[in-house]
Design an enzyme around this catalytic site. Structure first.
Site, short mmCIF file in Angstrom:
data_model
loop_
_atom_site.label_atom_id
_atom_site.label_comp_id
_atom_site.label_asym_id
_atom_site.label_seq_id
_atom_site.Cartn_x
_atom_site.Cartn_y
_atom_site.Cartn_z
N LEU A 162 0.81 -1.20 0.00
CA LEU A 162 0.00 0.00 0.00
C LEU A 162 0.86 1.27 0.00
O LEU A 162 1.67 1.47 0.90
CB LEU A 162 -0.93 0.00 1.22
CG LEU A 162 -1.90 1.18 1.33
CD1 LEU A 162 -2.84 1.21 0.14
CD2 LEU A 162 -2.66 1.12 2.64
N ASP A 163 0.66 2.11 -1.01
CA ASP A 163 1.31 3.40 -1.13
C ASP A 163 2.83 3.32 -1.14
O ASP A 163 3.52 4.25 -0.72
CB ASP A 163 0.87 4.35 -0.01
CG ASP A 163 -0.58 4.78 -0.15
OD1 ASP A 163 -1.10 4.74 -1.28
OD2 ASP A 163 -1.20 5.12 0.88
N GLU A 164 3.38 2.22 -1.63
CA GLU A 164 4.83 2.06 -1.65
C GLU A 164 5.34 1.64 -3.03
O GLU A 164 6.44 1.11 -3.16
CB GLU A 164 5.27 1.06 -0.58
CG GLU A 164 4.99 1.53 0.84
CD GLU A 164 5.53 0.59 1.90
OE1 GLU A 164 6.32 -0.31 1.54
OE2 GLU A 164 5.17 0.74 3.07
#
Length: 289
Positions: A232-234
């Site tokens: 997530l979000d990486e």
């Protein structure tokens, strides 16, 4: 060479780094009368990879205007260097589907840039898990698709993927789409799904990030556009920007500043994708600006 009617193309490639790649590409174009208008390359010595983007156009020396023919002829070079390559007409506009929830700032900015001709993409539709953005979307003449009601994530993702496939979209742009995509959908759209988020991560994941940032007295407001991955979000970062704030900034000030940066960063990322300037490099990207 500035006549917009002259046929032009963009070639992008990634392959193992070795001697002779630039020479082979240049010779290929020269033999066919190709005039190079922009050429950028990068060698990642740690990964042993070579990245290249070449924009070129036809001259009056007899260059073949058949794109399919150019691809067939370049295939020999691609095979010789084991390239992951792509040759597209410069005028070809990538088809994109936009997903949004209730926040309008990123969507409104993309729609405005598209309508004014400064964003060279074809927006095939806007999908949402809420009705809020229907009016602004349809005002721009873009189809709006409201997904099945909240609570049925599988049905929502099935509908979203169906729209993506039927519209023959190349990219899914998450313009503040406040849903976590399933791992199966992320895998299905690997390298073709882009998200925008505030840059307070990992310290401020989750709800109300600007309020939490205000509580901690942050001094930088930022945003990040990245490819979506199962982490997530990486995912691989495409673009980032920041703006300084100080102790006088309220949470509302931070939200306002953050929204402006998010819209700008996402628009730049989408524009670079449209111009074939972004190449994946494992967990990173190469962006030829």
């Amino acid at each position: 060479m500035n006549d917009k009617t002259i046929p032009s193309w963009i070639l992008t490639l990634v392959c193992a780094d070795r001697v002779g790649i630039v020479a082979a590409v240049s010779q290929f174009l020269a033999e066919r009368g190709g005039f190079i208008t922009d050429s950028q390359q990068y060698a990642d010595r740690e990964a042993g990879l070579f990245f290249m983007r070449v924009a070129f156009e036809a001259t009056d020396t007899g260059m073949r205007f058949d794109t399919a023919g150019l691809r067939d002829e370049f295939a020999d070079i691609g095979t010789r260097f084991a390239m992951d390559w792509r040759l597209t007409e410069a005028a070809e506009r990538p088809r994109m589907l936009i997903a949004v929830s209730k926040g309008s700032h990123c969507l409104a900015d993309l729609l405005h840039r598209w309508q004014t001709g400064t964003l060279a993409v074809d927006i095939m539709g806007v999908v949402s898990n809420h009705p809020d953005m229907r009016r602004i979307t349809e005002w721009h003449g873009i189809p709006y698709h409201e997904l099945p009601p909240n609570g049925d994530k599988a049905a929502q993702e099935a509908a979203l993927l169906d729209l993506f496939d039927r519209s023959r979209s190349e990219y899914l742009i998450l313009a503040r789409y406040m849903q976590v995509l399933s791992e199966s959908l992320v895998d299905r759209l690997a390298g073709r799904c882009v998200n925008i988020h505030h840059s307070f991560l990992p310290g401020f994941k989750g709800a109300r990030p600007y309020h939490r940032a205000h509580e901690r007295g942050v001094k930088l407001i930022g945003a990040t556009a990245h490819f979506v991955t199962a982490d997530l979000d990486e995912g691989p970062i495409i673009e980032q920007a920041v703006e300084r704030v100080d102790h006088r900034a309220t949470a509302d000030d931070m939200i306002r500043i953050g929204r402006d940066i998010e819209a700008q960063v996402l628009a730049r990322a989408v524009g670079w994708l449209a111009d074939r300037r972004v190449l994946r490099n494992g967990g990173k990207t190469v962006v030829f600006r």
